[in-house]
Design a protein around this motif. Structure first.
Motif, PDB file in Angstrom:
ATOM      1  N   GLU A 111     -25.933  -4.355 -47.083  1.00 34.35           N
ATOM      2  CA  GLU A 111     -24.840  -3.534 -46.561  1.00 34.35           C
ATOM      3  C   GLU A 111     -25.435  -2.241 -46.025  1.00 34.35           C
ATOM      4  OE1 GLU A 111     -21.273  -3.183 -49.141  1.00 34.35           O
ATOM      5  OE2 GLU A 111     -22.387  -4.532 -50.481  1.00 34.35           O
ATOM      6  N   ARG A 127     -25.563   4.902 -46.242  1.00 33.75           N
ATOM      7  CA  ARG A 127     -25.744   4.134 -47.471  1.00 33.75           C
ATOM      8  C   ARG A 127     -26.320   2.784 -47.083  1.00 33.75           C
ATOM      9  NH1 ARG A 127     -24.483   4.346 -52.395  1.00 33.75           N
ATOM     10  NH2 ARG A 127     -22.756   5.825 -52.215  1.00 33.75           N
ATOM     11  N   LEU A 138     -35.507   2.184 -49.455  1.00 36.78           N
ATOM     12  CA  LEU A 138     -34.979   1.571 -50.668  1.00 36.78           C
ATOM     13  C   LEU A 138     -36.088   0.962 -51.520  1.00 36.78           C
ATOM     14  CD1 LEU A 138     -32.726   0.550 -52.506  1.00 36.78           C
ATOM     15  CD2 LEU A 138     -32.336  -1.326 -50.915  1.00 36.78           C
ATOM     16  N   SER A 161     -29.111   0.534 -54.206  1.00 28.63           N
ATOM     17  CA  SER A 161     -28.581   1.265 -53.060  1.00 28.63           C
ATOM     18  C   SER A 161     -29.245   2.629 -52.938  1.00 28.63           C
ATOM     19  CB  SER A 161     -27.067   1.448 -53.229  1.00 28.63           C
ATOM     20  OG  SER A 161     -26.487   2.062 -52.099  1.00 28.63           O
ATOM     21  N   GLU A 191     -16.744   3.565 -45.732  1.00 31.66           N
ATOM     22  CA  GLU A 191     -17.635   2.412 -45.890  1.00 31.66           C
ATOM     23  C   GLU A 191     -16.887   1.099 -45.625  1.00 31.66           C
ATOM     24  OE1 GLU A 191     -20.749   4.197 -49.187  1.00 31.66           O
ATOM     25  OE2 GLU A 191     -18.896   3.296 -49.941  1.00 31.66           O
ATOM     26  N   LEU A 243     -21.293  -0.941 -55.511  1.00 34.49           N
ATOM     27  CA  LEU A 243     -22.154   0.060 -54.872  1.00 34.49           C
ATOM     28  C   LEU A 243     -21.447   0.702 -53.684  1.00 34.49           C
ATOM     29  CD1 LEU A 243     -25.606  -1.727 -55.268  1.00 34.49           C
ATOM     30  CD2 LEU A 243     -24.801   0.338 -56.434  1.00 34.49           C
ATOM     31  N   THR A 303     -27.705  -0.863 -48.944  1.00 33.91           N
ATOM     32  CA  THR A 303     -27.633  -1.622 -50.194  1.00 33.91           C
ATOM     33  C   THR A 303     -28.204  -3.012 -49.992  1.00 33.91           C
ATOM     34  OG1 THR A 303     -25.626  -0.444 -50.886  1.00 33.91           O
ATOM     35  CG2 THR A 303     -26.028  -2.587 -51.901  1.00 33.91           C
ATOM     36  N   HIS A 304     -28.919  -3.518 -50.989  1.00 31.99           N
ATOM     37  CA  HIS A 304     -29.263  -4.940 -50.958  1.00 31.99           C
ATOM     38  C   HIS A 304     -28.841  -5.610 -52.260  1.00 31.99           C
ATOM     39  CE1 HIS A 304     -33.663  -4.354 -52.648  1.00 31.99           C
ATOM     40  NE2 HIS A 304     -32.795  -4.390 -53.616  1.00 31.99           N
ATOM     41  N   ARG A 322     -28.587   6.362 -50.945  1.00 31.16           N
ATOM     42  CA  ARG A 322     -27.548   7.150 -50.294  1.00 31.16           C
ATOM     43  C   ARG A 322     -28.174   8.431 -49.771  1.00 31.16           C
ATOM     44  NH1 ARG A 322     -24.156  11.155 -49.124  1.00 31.16           N
ATOM     45  NH2 ARG A 322     -21.955  10.923 -49.726  1.00 31.16           N
TER      46      ARG A 322
END
Length: 477
Positions: free
Chosen positions: A427, A415, A458, A408, A437, A327, A417-418, A410
């Motif tokens: 992240e 960005r 998210l 994720s 990143e 991701l 993310t899990h 964006r």
């Protein structure tokens, strides 16, 4: 006398139907495999793609296009259904299961239902590469979508030529085999696909069609005739620059996934790998050019919508990782080019608006004036085709899933993310100040409010994409 009148009326009806069919726009959909944004038209400093660059000059180029899952099967199922992976049920390398999802109407099926002749050449839904090519089999195709199909059969890495494994620690079918191949373009899979596509254009020129053509390269093995390798100087290949400690702040569940410890790519081998990847991209590019030249030669170009894209991105050493299911931006962002002959206002222009591959389906049905299924989760790109800066385009977030319960969002700035649906780490990257990143801010208390806001976003996107708690264990491979 009455019989003559009846015959004349039938003739007029048939003529009317024929005329209406001729007005229907054709669709030529070309999709590459494992292609990141390594196109010269996208500003790549080394990869050479003159044919796609020519297409871009008369098209709209989407420079901020994102896939729904960085893996072939799930991404292609999403593209062809206009649905997120949680709604298709495809989170692994497989095709759409009609027994589980009987009501899905695929993109080509929607055209088929309106009288279009739909044809597939090579890989559109999932195929296992290289095995389905070597065997000439259909993989996870969806027969309901097509009137006619052609599977390519080629030798792949078994063809004659100079073969090198640039990833000596890995001996599976995903290793980085580069083959400087003997023979002509048409001795290898994408040349074969171009030959068949050209044959199909001749066959279909007098009826409305939806022709989907799959280019296999640059999926490994990286096979291309020698003349495409000759476009590059191996010693001049530039590898990504990555901080030594880049992975130390990642959640452990995905920290070591597909790192170079698995591949064993040496600094010298990295140059050879990049040369082979770019050579196979240039080979694919030339085949696309052949198809587009034939489209023009047959006077089909003024009534044919042309789409070129990839199924997902690809890592070539970024973050010390290789290949696709991650991701990060390089694995998620894809090239996407649309040529609509009768829309002149945005010719040769690009847009950086956030868009997603699930937006293709409603765009094509919109352009062809075909009623789209209400279940579609993408949005028509029509506003951006007419004006690349259109304020009517309101999408601000791209949503992507991944293996290991990854998801994720964006935005233009972030960005987030899990992993394992948030149970195995997060992240968060500031894309304005850290476009590579490299610095994970998810656990930095200074950004707690940002994390809370993005986590809420998210979860909202997951629900809208069809996620339910019963899906918690999906996709753990």
């Amino acid at each position: 006398m009455k019989s003559y009148i009846l015959f004349f009326l039938v003739f007029l009806v048939c003529l009317s139907v024929y005329t209406q069919d001729k007005k229907k726009p054709n669709v030529l959909f070309i999709i590459a495999d494992d292609l990141n944004t390594a196109l010269s038209g996208y500003g790549h400093p080394q990869c050479k793609t003159p044919e796609l660059d020519k297409l871009a000059e008369r098209s709209v180029v989407f420079k901020n296009m994102h896939c729904q899952h960085p893996l072939c099967g799930p991404s292609r199922a999403s593209i062809m259904s206009g649905l997120h992976t949680y709604s298709t049920g495809v989170l692994k390398n497989a095709g759409i299961d009609r027994k589980q999802k009987p009501d899905i109407v695929t993109l080509p099926q929607a055209f088929k239902n309106k009288g279009y002749y739909t044809a597939r050449v090579s890989k559109i839904f999932h195929m296992g590469i290289p095995f389905d090519i070597i065997q000439g089999t259909a993989g996870g195709d969806d027969p309901t979508s097509w009137d006619e199909v052609y599977n390519m059969k080629a030798l792949e890495h078994n063809a004659k030529g100079k073969l090198t494994n640039w990833s000596p620690k890995h001996d599976g079918h995903q290793k980085f085999n580069g083959l400087i191949a003997e023979g002509t373009d048409s001795d290898h899979v994408d040349g074969m696909a171009a030959d068949k596509a050209i044959e199909m254009l001749h066959k279909l020129k007098d009826r409305p069609f939806f022709l989907a053509v799959g280019m296999i390269r640059p999926h490994v093995p990286l096979v291309a005739p020698k003349k495409y390798f000759d476009l590059y100087e191996r010693d001049e290949m530039i590898a990504p620059i990555v901080p030594e400690n880049d992975l130390e702040d990642l959640p452990t569940i995905y920290r070591n996934r597909n790192t170079n410890k698995k591949w064993g790519v040496t600094p010298e081998g990295h140059k050879g790998l990049l040369e082979a990847y770019y050579a196979s991209v240039s080979y694919m590019d030339a085949q696309v050019g052949r198809i587009l030249d034939k489209l023009k030669e047959l006077d089909l170009d003024q009534n044919t919508i042309v789409v070129f894209c990839s199924d997902h991105g690809y890592l070539l050493g970024e973050h010390h990782k290789f290949q696709k299911p991650h991701l990060f931006e390089e694995a998620i962002r894809v090239p996407f080019i649309i040529h609509v002959p009768w829309i002149k206002s945005s010719i040769g222009k690009g847009t950086t608006k956030i868009t997603e591959l699930i937006d293709l389906y409603p765009t094509l049905t919109d352009l062809a004036k075909i009623e789209a299924p209400k279940e579609l989760q993408g949005k028509s790109l029509m506003p951006l085709l007419q004006n690349v800066n259109s304020k009517k385009w309101r999408k601000k977030v791209a949503f992507t899933t991944c293996n290991a319960g990854g998801a994720s969002v964006r935005t233009d700035e972030w960005r987030f993310t899990h992993w394992k649906h948030g149970d195995r780490g997060f992240e968060m990257y500031d894309l304005k100040n850290d476009p590579g990143e490299f610095t994970n801010l998810a656990d930095n208390p200074k950004y707690a409010k940002v994390r809370k806001r993005l986590n809420k976003l998210l979860l909202k996107k997951k629900t809208a994409a069809g996620y339910t708690q019963e899906m918690y264990e999906w996709g753990y491979n």
